[in-house]
Design a protein around this motif. Structure first.
Motif, short mmCIF file in Angstrom:
data_model
loop_
_atom_site.label_atom_id
_atom_site.label_comp_id
_atom_site.label_asym_id
_atom_site.label_seq_id
_atom_site.Cartn_x
_atom_site.Cartn_y
_atom_site.Cartn_z
N GLY A 99 0.82 -1.21 0.00
CA GLY A 99 0.00 0.00 0.00
C GLY A 99 0.85 1.26 0.00
N ASN A 100 1.97 1.22 0.73
CA ASN A 100 2.87 2.36 0.79
C ASN A 100 3.48 2.66 -0.58
OD1 ASN A 100 3.81 4.22 2.86
ND2 ASN A 100 5.86 3.46 2.39
N ALA A 101 3.87 1.60 -1.29
CA ALA A 101 4.47 1.77 -2.62
C ALA A 101 3.47 2.39 -3.59
CB ALA A 101 4.96 0.42 -3.14
N VAL A 102 2.21 1.93 -3.51
CA VAL A 102 1.16 2.49 -4.38
C VAL A 102 0.97 3.97 -4.08
CG1 VAL A 102 -1.31 2.43 -4.90
CG2 VAL A 102 -0.02 0.29 -4.71
N ARG A 103 0.92 4.32 -2.81
CA ARG A 103 0.70 5.71 -2.41
C ARG A 103 1.85 6.61 -2.88
NH1 ARG A 103 2.69 5.82 1.57
NH2 ARG A 103 4.14 7.51 1.24
N ILE A 104 3.09 6.14 -2.74
CA ILE A 104 4.24 6.94 -3.16
C ILE A 104 4.19 7.19 -4.67
CG2 ILE A 104 6.75 6.87 -3.47
CD1 ILE A 104 6.97 5.56 -0.74
N PHE A 105 3.75 6.17 -5.43
CA PHE A 105 3.64 6.32 -6.88
C PHE A 105 2.73 7.49 -7.24
CE2 PHE A 105 1.33 5.43 -10.84
CZ PHE A 105 2.39 5.30 -11.73
N PHE A 106 1.65 7.67 -6.49
CA PHE A 106 0.69 8.73 -6.79
C PHE A 106 1.09 10.07 -6.17
CE2 PHE A 106 -2.01 5.11 -7.75
CZ PHE A 106 -2.78 5.56 -8.81
N THR A 107 1.62 10.05 -4.94
CA THR A 107 1.84 11.30 -4.22
C THR A 107 3.24 11.86 -4.36
OG1 THR A 107 2.55 10.21 -2.16
CG2 THR A 107 0.17 10.56 -2.47
N LYS A 108 4.22 10.99 -4.63
CA LYS A 108 5.63 11.40 -4.72
C LYS A 108 6.12 12.02 -3.41
CE LYS A 108 5.79 10.33 -9.17
NZ LYS A 108 4.44 9.77 -9.34
N ASP A 109 5.54 11.61 -2.27
CA ASP A 109 5.99 12.20 -1.00
C ASP A 109 7.24 11.50 -0.45
OD1 ASP A 109 5.07 9.80 0.10
OD2 ASP A 109 3.31 10.70 1.04
N ASN A 110 7.55 10.31 -0.99
CA ASN A 110 8.76 9.56 -0.62
C ASN A 110 8.89 9.28 0.87
OD1 ASN A 110 9.77 9.40 -3.33
ND2 ASN A 110 10.40 11.54 -3.17
N ILE A 111 7.75 9.14 1.54
CA ILE A 111 7.74 8.79 2.95
C ILE A 111 7.79 7.27 3.09
CG2 ILE A 111 6.32 8.80 5.04
CD1 ILE A 111 7.63 11.44 4.59
N HIS A 112 8.68 6.77 3.93
CA HIS A 112 8.81 5.33 4.12
C HIS A 112 7.59 4.72 4.81
CE1 HIS A 112 13.07 6.61 3.78
NE2 HIS A 112 13.24 5.44 3.18
N ASP A 113 6.97 5.49 5.72
CA ASP A 113 5.98 4.91 6.62
C ASP A 113 4.85 5.91 6.88
OD1 ASP A 113 4.70 3.28 8.45
OD2 ASP A 113 6.13 3.64 10.07
N THR A 114 4.11 6.23 5.82
CA THR A 114 3.05 7.24 5.99
C THR A 114 1.96 6.77 6.93
OG1 THR A 114 1.61 8.77 4.78
CG2 THR A 114 1.57 6.48 4.08
N GLY A 115 1.83 5.43 7.11
CA GLY A 115 0.81 4.91 8.01
C GLY A 115 1.16 5.03 9.48
N CYS A 116 2.38 5.47 9.77
CA CYS A 116 2.76 5.64 11.18
C CYS A 116 1.85 6.66 11.84
CB CYS A 116 4.21 6.09 11.28
SG CYS A 116 4.75 6.33 12.99
N PRO A 117 1.19 6.29 12.94
CA PRO A 117 0.23 7.21 13.56
C PRO A 117 0.86 8.25 14.48
CG PRO A 117 0.26 5.15 14.75
CD PRO A 117 1.21 4.98 13.59
N LEU A 118 2.17 8.28 14.57
CA LEU A 118 2.82 9.27 15.42
C LEU A 118 3.30 10.43 14.54
CD1 LEU A 118 3.51 9.16 18.59
CD2 LEU A 118 5.87 9.19 17.79
N LYS A 119 2.58 11.54 14.59
CA LYS A 119 2.88 12.69 13.76
C LYS A 119 2.68 13.98 14.55
CE LYS A 119 1.59 10.79 9.22
NZ LYS A 119 1.53 9.37 9.60
N ILE A 120 3.39 15.03 14.16
CA ILE A 120 3.18 16.37 14.70
C ILE A 120 3.05 17.34 13.53
CG2 ILE A 120 4.25 18.29 15.94
CD1 ILE A 120 5.62 16.31 17.75
#
Length: 238
Positions: free
Chosen positions: A137-158
């Motif tokens: 799922g992460n690879a698919v998301r990066i293909f569309f968003t180009k955000d290059n985040i390794h772990d966008t699903g990580c729930p720890l964010k500020i």
């Protein structure tokens, strides 16, 4: 002393995790480097979580809650919390405590230079199926968003509350927070954090909502990206 930071916790059928969640959050608030409060959002739980949350928040300083009338999804829970947050900064944490509130302290040093700071669970403690589906799922998301985040699903964010309030509500919002901040021309940062096994309750994720769901949501993001308008004021008088 005014609150500086709000910890948002979406909850959906986590009755078994709540006692531990309340304790961990309460312990962290006592030692947090920024004066913090907690905003719990019950997303239409059917297991009694909403009642426990309401009771706890009414009796406990520094804890507030929003209770949905039915299940709308994590994206809606986050957006509602963004809209009801009054502190300059907000953070996001899952109720299963596979990330711990103490690790917000690892993110705080970077927030002055970045629009969003997110955790990277480099050493995952999930099952093999969950790791594979997340990676796909992460690879698919990066293909569309180009955000290059390794772990966008990580729930720890500020992130900054004023930026969070500019994010439109759409299904799967939680998967695109870094991408939505990039649309506001703000840089983002990943920081390696700890990851812990789930100790109570059951995971709500499977291959369908970790791969097929994100794939569909990516098309919504592409439309939003093409239509998204942001603005900054040059001046304000009166």
């Amino acid at each position: 002393m005014e609150y500086k930071f709000t910890i948002i916790v979406p909850v959906y059928n986590e009755i078994e995790s709540l006692p531990r969640l309340f304790k961990y959050l309460g312990d962290y608030l006592k030692k947090a480097s920024k004066k913090s409060c907690v905003l719990l959002v019950d997303d239409g739980s059917s297991d009694g979580s909403a009642n426990e949350i309401e009771k706890f928040c009414l009796d406990t300083p520094d804890f507030k809650c929003l209770i949905f009338d039915k299940n709308y999804g994590k994206g809606a829970a986050l957006k509602a919390a963004f809209d009801h947050t009054e502190t300059p900064l907000l953070g996001y944490l899952d109720a299963d405590l596979q990330t711990h509130p103490e690790d917000f302290e690892l993110l705080f040093p970077y927030i002055q230079e970045f629009g969003l700071v997110t955790g990277w669970r480099k050493n995952r403690k999930d099952t093999l199926v969950k790791r594979i589906s997340s990676k796909t799922g992460n690879a698919v998301r990066i293909f569309f968003t180009k955000d290059n985040i390794h772990d966008t699903g990580c729930p720890l964010k500020i992130l900054y509350t004023e930026d969070a309030k500019r994010i439109p509500l759409f299904k799967g919002l939680q998967r695109f927070l870094p991408a939505m901040i990039l649309l506001q021309d703000k840089p983002i940062k990943e920081v390696v954090i700890n990851h812990y096994p789930r100790e109570a309750g059951t995971s709500k994720y499977n291959f369908k909502n970790r791969f097929l769901g994100p794939l569909v949501d990516c098309f919504a993001y592409v439309w939003i990206k093409k239509s998204y308008i942001d603005y900054n004021l040059k001046a304000k008088h009166g």
